[in-house]
Design a protein around this motif. Structure first.
Motif: not given
Length: 301
Positions: A137, A150, A153-154, A104-106, A101-102, A108-109
């Motif tokens: 994305s 996951l 949510d995104r 993937l978030d990074l 999750g972390e 995407c950022a």
């Protein structure tokens, strides 16, 4: 190039390490070659294994491919497995088990802004410019309820594997909608085997003869990094299932199977594994026949 000539909208490349299955350790590198040799088709990764990549490094490669191809690159990522890759690349089992999750978030950022920074468990660094800046994305491979949540949510599209049938696909889409709580969802992607022959019996016979010869040793190449037992799969039963649930058969059977999947699931983006014959010449023939005898009949789908 064969897929572009045959009229397909996109082609996807898988990443595997230290095994005979797939023989492509860098999907982004091969995607770059494919993009340079084509003019129209979209090329994607299905998938780049995020557990063994630094998310920003992968985002940089995706951004370059997006820019030089005029937007024809699509990044697909997955969690991967608890394989020896984690040891070789130094990312470790913790990244796989609790860091997706972390990561993937990074990712995407980085793909969604002009600068990126991190202050998490696995990644910490000061803000740096992200160059070249892009707005894109990823697609996320989902094989579990946690993965579906996951992605939902995104608001990211799922890539559904070829091991699930239409009923399982429909259930996954329902779980995604329930978790997302949105009326509109992104365009999901589903993988399938695609193999055409003069008759359905002939296509099935061909795959049952060829697939186990290379798929069996390939799947056996997954080596856990810890003491857990390696995955076990009855390869012949698996091939039987793939032939039963996917467009494997005559052109008419392939068309009917794809239409049924669309009707049962609502999925409109299928990516086909076309190398089932295990021979380069047969693969090219398969691509050409799918393009000339199956795709035109699906123009209204």
């Amino acid at each position: 190039m064969a897929a572009e000539r045959a009229g397909f909208a996109d082609a996807w490349i898988a990443e595997h390490h230290f095994m005979s299955y797939g023989v492509c350790p860098s999907a982004t590198t091969l995607a770059a070659v494919a993009l340079g040799r084509t003019t129209r088709i979209t090329v994607g990764t299905a998938v780049s294994v995020l557990s063994t990549w630094h998310p920003v490094a992968l985002a940089e490669q995706a951004a370059i491919l997006d820019q030089v191809s005029g937007g024809r690159f699509r990044l697909g990522v997955g969690r991967g497995g608890p394989w020896v890759d984690l040891e070789v690349f130094g990312t470790g089992l913790d990244r796989f088990e609790s860091g997706f999750g972390e990561s993937l978030d990074l990712l995407c950022a980085a793909l969604g802004g002009d600068a990126v920074s991190a202050d998490g468990t696995f990644f910490r660094f000061r803000e740096v410019p992200f160059v070249p800046a892009v707005r894109m994305s990823p697609v996320v491979a989902c094989t579990s309820a946690a993965g579906i949540r996951l992605a939902a949510d995104r608001g990211l599209p799922m890539l559904v594997g070829m091991h699930v049938d239409d009923e399982e696909k429909a259930a996954m889409l329902g779980d995604y909608r329930a978790a997302a709580g949105r009326l509109r969802e992104p365009g999901h992607v589903a993988a399938a085997v695609g193999h055409v022959a003069d008759s359905t019996a002939g296509a099935v016979r061909e795959l049952k003869e060829s697939l186990p010869r290379w798929l069996g040793p390939g799947l056996a190449g997954y080596r856990p990094v810890d003491g857990r037992p390696p995955p076990q799969r009855d390869i012949h039963k698996y091939v039987d299932k793939l032939c039963r649930i996917h467009p494997v058969g005559s052109p008419e059977h392939c068309v009917d199977t794809i239409r049924a999947t669309v009707e049962r699931t609502g999925l409109r983006h299928l990516i086909l594994m076309v190398e089932g014959g295990g021979d380069h010449a047969r693969t090219l023939e398969n691509i050409a026949r799918l393009g000339s005898e199956v795709l035109p009949a699906l123009a209204d789908v």
